[in-house]
Scaffold this motif. Structure first.
Motif, PDB file in Angstrom:
ATOM      1  N   ILE A   7      32.002  22.040  30.291  1.00 49.79           N
ATOM      2  CA  ILE A   7      32.989  20.984  30.543  1.00 49.79           C
ATOM      3  C   ILE A   7      33.294  20.961  32.034  1.00 49.79           C
ATOM      4  O   ILE A   7      34.039  21.799  32.548  1.00 49.79           O
ATOM      5  N   ASP A   8      32.683  19.987  32.697  1.00 48.80           N
ATOM      6  CA  ASP A   8      32.826  19.878  34.155  1.00 48.80           C
ATOM      7  C   ASP A   8      33.716  18.707  34.553  1.00 48.80           C
ATOM      8  O   ASP A   8      33.710  18.284  35.708  1.00 48.80           O
ATOM      9  N   VAL A   9      34.483  18.185  33.563  1.00 51.83           N
ATOM     10  CA  VAL A   9      35.435  17.126  33.898  1.00 51.83           C
ATOM     11  C   VAL A   9      36.582  17.760  34.682  1.00 51.83           C
ATOM     12  O   VAL A   9      36.601  18.986  34.882  1.00 51.83           O
ATOM     13  N   GLN A 139      20.683  20.628  42.502  1.00 55.15           N
ATOM     14  CA  GLN A 139      19.264  20.989  42.365  1.00 55.15           C
ATOM     15  C   GLN A 139      18.570  20.061  41.372  1.00 55.15           C
ATOM     16  O   GLN A 139      17.437  19.641  41.580  1.00 55.15           O
ATOM     17  N   GLN A 140      19.284  19.684  40.306  1.00 57.32           N
ATOM     18  CA  GLN A 140      18.704  18.734  39.343  1.00 57.32           C
ATOM     19  C   GLN A 140      18.430  17.399  40.031  1.00 57.32           C
ATOM     20  O   GLN A 140      17.395  16.780  39.856  1.00 57.32           O
ATOM     21  N   ASN A 141      19.404  16.988  40.854  1.00 53.67           N
ATOM     22  CA  ASN A 141      19.244  15.699  41.544  1.00 53.67           C
ATOM     23  C   ASN A 141      18.078  15.725  42.537  1.00 53.67           C
ATOM     24  O   ASN A 141      17.571  14.681  42.936  1.00 53.67           O
ATOM     25  N   VAL A 185      24.807  23.069  27.631  1.00 50.43           N
ATOM     26  CA  VAL A 185      24.644  21.620  27.789  1.00 50.43           C
ATOM     27  C   VAL A 185      25.966  21.029  28.265  1.00 50.43           C
ATOM     28  O   VAL A 185      27.008  21.262  27.666  1.00 50.43           O
ATOM     29  N   GLY A 186      25.866  20.274  29.342  1.00 49.47           N
ATOM     30  CA  GLY A 186      27.043  19.616  29.895  1.00 49.47           C
ATOM     31  C   GLY A 186      26.930  18.107  29.781  1.00 49.47           C
ATOM     32  O   GLY A 186      27.252  17.516  28.755  1.00 49.47           O
ATOM     33  N   GLY A 187      26.356  17.515  30.810  1.00 49.96           N
ATOM     34  CA  GLY A 187      26.313  16.055  30.891  1.00 49.96           C
ATOM     35  C   GLY A 187      25.659  15.348  29.726  1.00 49.96           C
ATOM     36  O   GLY A 187      26.047  14.228  29.373  1.00 49.96           O
TER      37      GLY A 187
HETATM   38  O1  LIG Z   1      27.401  25.034  36.016  1.00 44.35           O
HETATM   39  C1  LIG Z   1      27.207  23.830  36.101  1.00 44.35           C
HETATM   40  C2  LIG Z   1      27.109  23.129  37.439  1.00 44.35           C
HETATM   41  O2  LIG Z   1      26.870  24.103  38.443  1.00 44.35           O
HETATM   42  C3  LIG Z   1      28.381  22.343  37.745  1.00 44.35           C
HETATM   43  O3  LIG Z   1      29.465  23.254  37.747  1.00 44.35           O
HETATM   44  C4  LIG Z   1      27.075  22.978  34.849  1.00 44.35           C
HETATM   45  O4  LIG Z   1      28.135  23.355  33.969  1.00 44.35           O
HETATM   46  C5  LIG Z   1      25.714  23.281  34.193  1.00 44.35           C
HETATM   47  O5  LIG Z   1      24.693  22.831  35.069  1.00 44.35           O
HETATM   48  C6  LIG Z   1      25.579  22.587  32.835  1.00 44.35           C
HETATM   49  O6  LIG Z   1      25.819  21.207  32.980  1.00 44.35           O
HETATM   50  P1  LIG Z   1      24.583  20.147  32.849  1.00 44.35           P
HETATM   51  O7  LIG Z   1      23.602  20.544  33.923  1.00 44.35           O
HETATM   52  O8  LIG Z   1      25.240  18.800  33.077  1.00 44.35           O
HETATM   53  O9  LIG Z   1      23.994  20.296  31.453  1.00 44.35           O
END
Ligand SMILES: O=C([C@H](O)CO)[C@H](O)[C@H](O)COP(=O)(O)O
Length: 209
Positions: A7-9, A139-141, A185-187
């Motif tokens: 939960i990154d909200v 890094q994903q971006n 899993v986040g986003g």
């Molecule tokens: O740890 C995370 C990131 O560094 C932002 O704090 C995310 O919680 C992690 O990457 C999981 O989120 P998703 O990549 O969106 O699945």
């Protein structure tokens, strides 16, 4: 294998709503780094009270004073805290020391660590409970994913692994094949119009039900 909802909200209300919607399908609640920075330790206490049946992970991503930061998180109700693998080894040791003192767990996040296998072996010997294989959002971006690192570390190190980084319904089957202890899993859940439906679908891929 366990499903961890990241939960990154940024608000407590949004976080509570996400957990309420997905509660049936998730095993671990992650209070993400942006969220813990924005809402503070009071959120850990509230989450602990509201969702006593869930494992609670606080993604501190500690870079210094590992024992100090872990202490107050465990005392607030966290079950697992994270420390960065790029931190000083004494910071990592401090987080592990706090986890052992509290009967809780320490996860060493390998984000941006050049030799993940070597450090995973080292922190395993130090008593870390989990190693996190993680491609961060930035890094994903830039096109990175955790799959190849997960393959490499899981082949060479016998320590429970957590894996995170843009995991979604298109990529999760390759992750599941490697049988990590925790799939984060986040986003792919929190960023959808229907988090409950997304969590159900992802949980089914992980657990087959
Ligand atoms: O740890 C995370 C990131 O560094 C932002 O704090 C995310 O919680 C992690 O990457 C999981 O989120 P998703 O990549 O969106 O699945």
């Amino acid at each position: 294998m366990k499903l961890q909802l990241a939960i990154d909200v940024l608000t407590t209300d949004e976080a509570f709503a996400l957990v309420q919607e997905t509660r049936k399908y998730i095993d671990i609640i992650e209070i993400g780094t942006p969220l813990i920075k924005h809402e503070g330790i009071k959120l850990v206490k509230s989450m602990r009270t509201l969702f006593p049946e869930k494992t609670l992970l606080v993604d501190l991503k500690t870079m210094d004073v590992g024992e100090y930061e872990a202490n107050y998180c465990f005392e607030a109700g966290a079950d697992i805290v994270t420390v960065l693998g790029v931190a000083d080894i004494n910071t990592i040791k401090g987080t592990i020391k706090s986890a052992k003192k509290h009967g809780k767990k320490a996860l060493v996040d390998m984000i941006n660590v050049p030799n993940k296998t070597a450090l995973a072996k080292k922190v395993n010997k130090l008593g870390a409970d989990f190693v996190g294989i993680h491609s961060g959002i930035d890094q994903q971006n830039a096109g990175q994913s955790p799959l190849s690192d997960l393959k490499e570390v899981s082949k060479n190190v016998k320590i429970p692994l957590a894996v995170a980084g843009g995991i979604n319904l298109d990529t999760i089957d390759d992750i599941v094949k490697l049988k990590p202890e925790i799939i984060v899993v986040g986003g792919a859940i929190t960023g959808t119009k229907d988090p409950k439906k997304a969590a159900k679908a992802i949980a089914k891929r992980i657990k087959g039900k």
